[in-house]
Each structure stands twice: as C-alpha cells, then as structure tokens.
Design a protein around this motif. Sequence first.
Motif, PDB file in Angstrom:
ATOM      1  N   MET A 183      71.038  14.779  -6.695  1.00 54.06           N
ATOM      2  CA  MET A 183      70.997  13.384  -6.305  1.00 54.06           C
ATOM      3  C   MET A 183      72.327  12.697  -6.588  1.00 54.06           C
ATOM      4  O   MET A 183      72.664  11.716  -5.949  1.00 54.06           O
ATOM      5  CB  MET A 183      69.861  12.683  -7.036  1.00 54.06           C
ATOM      6  CG  MET A 183      69.713  11.230  -6.651  1.00 54.06           C
ATOM      7  SD  MET A 183      68.199  10.586  -7.342  1.00 54.06           S
ATOM      8  CE  MET A 183      68.642   8.888  -7.527  1.00 54.06           C
ATOM      9  N   THR A 184      73.112  13.206  -7.519  1.00 51.88           N
ATOM     10  CA  THR A 184      74.377  12.553  -7.869  1.00 51.88           C
ATOM     11  C   THR A 184      75.279  12.390  -6.655  1.00 51.88           C
ATOM     12  O   THR A 184      75.893  11.349  -6.478  1.00 51.88           O
ATOM     13  CB  THR A 184      75.124  13.334  -8.973  1.00 51.88           C
ATOM     14  OG1 THR A 184      74.273  13.427 -10.113  1.00 51.88           O
ATOM     15  CG2 THR A 184      76.406  12.628  -9.378  1.00 51.88           C
ATOM     16  N   ASP A 185      75.337  13.420  -5.808  1.00 57.35           N
ATOM     17  CA  ASP A 185      76.188  13.328  -4.625  1.00 57.35           C
ATOM     18  C   ASP A 185      75.766  12.174  -3.733  1.00 57.35           C
ATOM     19  O   ASP A 185      76.605  11.454  -3.205  1.00 57.35           O
ATOM     20  CB  ASP A 185      76.180  14.634  -3.836  1.00 57.35           C
ATOM     21  CG  ASP A 185      76.959  15.730  -4.539  1.00 57.35           C
ATOM     22  OD1 ASP A 185      77.799  15.409  -5.405  1.00 57.35           O
ATOM     23  OD2 ASP A 185      76.724  16.902  -4.233  1.00 57.35           O
ATOM     24  N   SER A 186      74.460  11.973  -3.562  1.00 60.82           N
ATOM     25  CA  SER A 186      74.006  10.890  -2.696  1.00 60.82           C
ATOM     26  C   SER A 186      74.285   9.531  -3.327  1.00 60.82           C
ATOM     27  O   SER A 186      74.635   8.585  -2.632  1.00 60.82           O
ATOM     28  CB  SER A 186      72.523  11.047  -2.343  1.00 60.82           C
ATOM     29  OG  SER A 186      71.724  10.990  -3.499  1.00 60.82           O
ATOM     30  N   VAL A 187      74.142   9.413  -4.640  1.00 62.73           N
ATOM     31  CA  VAL A 187      74.455   8.152  -5.317  1.00 62.73           C
ATOM     32  C   VAL A 187      75.962   7.911  -5.254  1.00 62.73           C
ATOM     33  O   VAL A 187      76.410   6.787  -4.991  1.00 62.73           O
ATOM     34  CB  VAL A 187      73.947   8.149  -6.785  1.00 62.73           C
ATOM     35  CG1 VAL A 187      74.379   6.881  -7.505  1.00 62.73           C
ATOM     36  CG2 VAL A 187      72.434   8.294  -6.833  1.00 62.73           C
ATOM     37  N   THR A 188      76.742   8.947  -5.451  1.00 65.89           N
ATOM     38  CA  THR A 188      78.195   8.831  -5.330  1.00 65.89           C
ATOM     39  C   THR A 188      78.567   8.353  -3.934  1.00 65.89           C
ATOM     40  O   THR A 188      79.388   7.439  -3.780  1.00 65.89           O
ATOM     41  CB  THR A 188      78.876  10.186  -5.620  1.00 65.89           C
ATOM     42  OG1 THR A 188      78.546  10.590  -6.950  1.00 65.89           O
ATOM     43  CG2 THR A 188      80.384  10.098  -5.483  1.00 65.89           C
ATOM     44  N   THR A 189      77.947   8.942  -2.928  1.00 61.67           N
ATOM     45  CA  THR A 189      78.206   8.550  -1.544  1.00 61.67           C
ATOM     46  C   THR A 189      77.842   7.087  -1.323  1.00 61.67           C
ATOM     47  O   THR A 189      78.581   6.346  -0.669  1.00 61.67           O
ATOM     48  CB  THR A 189      77.427   9.457  -0.573  1.00 61.67           C
ATOM     49  OG1 THR A 189      77.845  10.807  -0.784  1.00 61.67           O
ATOM     50  CG2 THR A 189      77.669   9.074   0.867  1.00 61.67           C
ATOM     51  N   MET A 190      76.711   6.657  -1.866  1.00 62.27           N
ATOM     52  CA  MET A 190      76.305   5.254  -1.740  1.00 62.27           C
ATOM     53  C   MET A 190      77.331   4.321  -2.369  1.00 62.27           C
ATOM     54  O   MET A 190      77.681   3.293  -1.792  1.00 62.27           O
ATOM     55  CB  MET A 190      74.939   5.028  -2.406  1.00 62.27           C
ATOM     56  CG  MET A 190      73.784   5.461  -1.599  1.00 62.27           C
ATOM     57  SD  MET A 190      72.268   4.989  -2.464  1.00 62.27           S
ATOM     58  CE  MET A 190      71.220   6.315  -1.963  1.00 62.27           C
ATOM     59  N   ILE A 191      77.792   4.672  -3.577  1.00 58.42           N
ATOM     60  CA  ILE A 191      78.772   3.837  -4.265  1.00 58.42           C
ATOM     61  C   ILE A 191      80.059   3.753  -3.445  1.00 58.42           C
ATOM     62  O   ILE A 191      80.625   2.668  -3.265  1.00 58.42           O
ATOM     63  CB  ILE A 191      79.034   4.351  -5.692  1.00 58.42           C
ATOM     64  CG1 ILE A 191      77.782   4.138  -6.565  1.00 58.42           C
ATOM     65  CG2 ILE A 191      80.258   3.654  -6.308  1.00 58.42           C
ATOM     66  CD1 ILE A 191      77.848   4.769  -7.933  1.00 58.42           C
ATOM     67  N   ILE A 192      80.497   4.883  -2.923  1.00 61.80           N
ATOM     68  CA  ILE A 192      81.708   4.903  -2.102  1.00 61.80           C
ATOM     69  C   ILE A 192      81.514   4.051  -0.848  1.00 61.80           C
ATOM     70  O   ILE A 192      82.404   3.275  -0.467  1.00 61.80           O
ATOM     71  CB  ILE A 192      82.111   6.353  -1.763  1.00 61.80           C
ATOM     72  CG1 ILE A 192      82.614   7.050  -3.032  1.00 61.80           C
ATOM     73  CG2 ILE A 192      83.179   6.377  -0.660  1.00 61.80           C
ATOM     74  CD1 ILE A 192      82.848   8.537  -2.888  1.00 61.80           C
ATOM     75  N   GLU A 193      80.345   4.146  -0.229  1.00 59.84           N
ATOM     76  CA  GLU A 193      80.058   3.334   0.961  1.00 59.84           C
ATOM     77  C   GLU A 193      80.074   1.845   0.641  1.00 59.84           C
ATOM     78  O   GLU A 193      80.577   1.034   1.421  1.00 59.84           O
ATOM     79  CB  GLU A 193      78.713   3.727   1.563  1.00 59.84           C
ATOM     80  CG  GLU A 193      78.722   5.071   2.250  1.00 59.84           C
ATOM     81  CD  GLU A 193      77.334   5.525   2.686  1.00 59.84           C
ATOM     82  OE1 GLU A 193      76.333   4.825   2.411  1.00 59.84           O
ATOM     83  OE2 GLU A 193      77.249   6.600   3.298  1.00 59.84           O
ATOM     84  N   ILE A 194      79.531   1.478  -0.511  1.00 60.76           N
ATOM     85  CA  ILE A 194      79.530   0.073  -0.928  1.00 60.76           C
ATOM     86  C   ILE A 194      80.963  -0.403  -1.160  1.00 60.76           C
ATOM     87  O   ILE A 194      81.353  -1.486  -0.711  1.00 60.76           O
ATOM     88  CB  ILE A 194      78.673  -0.120  -2.196  1.00 60.76           C
ATOM     89  CG1 ILE A 194      77.192   0.134  -1.882  1.00 60.76           C
ATOM     90  CG2 ILE A 194      78.863  -1.524  -2.780  1.00 60.76           C
ATOM     91  CD1 ILE A 194      76.312   0.301  -3.111  1.00 60.76           C
ATOM     92  N   LEU A 195      81.741   0.419  -1.857  1.00 63.21           N
ATOM     93  CA  LEU A 195      83.117   0.030  -2.161  1.00 63.21           C
ATOM     94  C   LEU A 195      83.969  -0.113  -0.899  1.00 63.21           C
ATOM     95  O   LEU A 195      84.747  -1.061  -0.769  1.00 63.21           O
ATOM     96  CB  LEU A 195      83.755   1.034  -3.120  1.00 63.21           C
ATOM     97  CG  LEU A 195      83.152   1.090  -4.523  1.00 63.21           C
ATOM     98  CD1 LEU A 195      83.733   2.262  -5.297  1.00 63.21           C
ATOM     99  CD2 LEU A 195      83.383  -0.217  -5.261  1.00 63.21           C
ATOM    100  N   THR A 196      83.827   0.822   0.027  1.00 64.10           N
ATOM    101  CA  THR A 196      84.659   0.790   1.231  1.00 64.10           C
ATOM    102  C   THR A 196      84.115  -0.183   2.272  1.00 64.10           C
ATOM    103  O   THR A 196      84.884  -0.782   3.019  1.00 64.10           O
ATOM    104  CB  THR A 196      84.800   2.184   1.861  1.00 64.10           C
ATOM    105  OG1 THR A 196      83.512   2.710   2.153  1.00 64.10           O
ATOM    106  CG2 THR A 196      85.556   3.123   0.932  1.00 64.10           C
ATOM    107  N   GLY A 197      82.808  -0.355   2.316  1.00 66.68           N
ATOM    108  CA  GLY A 197      82.196  -1.248   3.291  1.00 66.68           C
ATOM    109  C   GLY A 197      82.121  -2.681   2.815  1.00 66.68           C
ATOM    110  O   GLY A 197      82.813  -3.563   3.323  1.00 66.68           O
ATOM    111  N   LYS A 198      81.311  -2.915   1.825  1.00 67.63           N
ATOM    112  CA  LYS A 198      81.063  -4.270   1.317  1.00 67.63           C
ATOM    113  C   LYS A 198      82.313  -4.890   0.697  1.00 67.63           C
ATOM    114  O   LYS A 198      82.622  -6.050   0.924  1.00 67.63           O
ATOM    115  CB  LYS A 198      79.927  -4.214   0.290  1.00 67.63           C
ATOM    116  CG  LYS A 198      79.612  -5.504  -0.398  1.00 67.63           C
ATOM    117  CD  LYS A 198      78.852  -6.422   0.513  1.00 67.63           C
ATOM    118  CE  LYS A 198      78.440  -7.678  -0.240  1.00 67.63           C
ATOM    119  NZ  LYS A 198      78.005  -8.718   0.673  1.00 67.63           N
TER     120      LYS A 198
END
Length: 87
Positions: free
Chosen positions: A1-16
């Motif tokens: 699950m860490t990879d998916s949470v990492t991906t979410m965090i990266i998406e938030i940082l780059t998107g939001k």
Amino acid sequence: MTDSVTTMIIEILTGKFEIPAEDVSQEAVLEDLAVDSLALLEMSLILEKRLGVSIEEGVLTSHQTIDEAARAVEALDTPADTSRAAA
C-alpha cells in the motif's frame, strides 16, 4: 500500500500544490518542497478522504520525506492488522 499512498502524495503535491514534477521524488523532504503546516493540514484532509483514515496532527511533518510520510499514513491502518496476525 505504501506505493499507492506515495503516489497519492506525489499527485497532491504536483496537482493541488503545483510543485514541479521534476522536484518531487520519494526521497524529497516536504520542507524542501516548501510544504508548510497549512499545506500539510490540507494534504492530511485530502488523504483522509481518499483513504478513509483519520490523520492526527503531527503524523505528517515537513521534515519527512515523501516516502516517510506515506509510511506514517500507512501505519495508521497497521495496528489492527498486526493484532489479528498475532492472534
């Protein structure tokens, strides 16, 4: 699950937060990306909604890397799982 949470965090940082993707990696420290306490709170709320977990203040800090932040969020769901495994 860490990879998916990492991906979410990266998406938030780059998107939001519109942090350039080339600046964002698993080893990037949130503080170095100019993620302040208000941004951490907003990121926590987004992750809570997406993951269905409660993230208390202080779980995410600006001194963490993206990977450390992901592991901290993932650990919020771990105690129940490990207690079942130990039984």
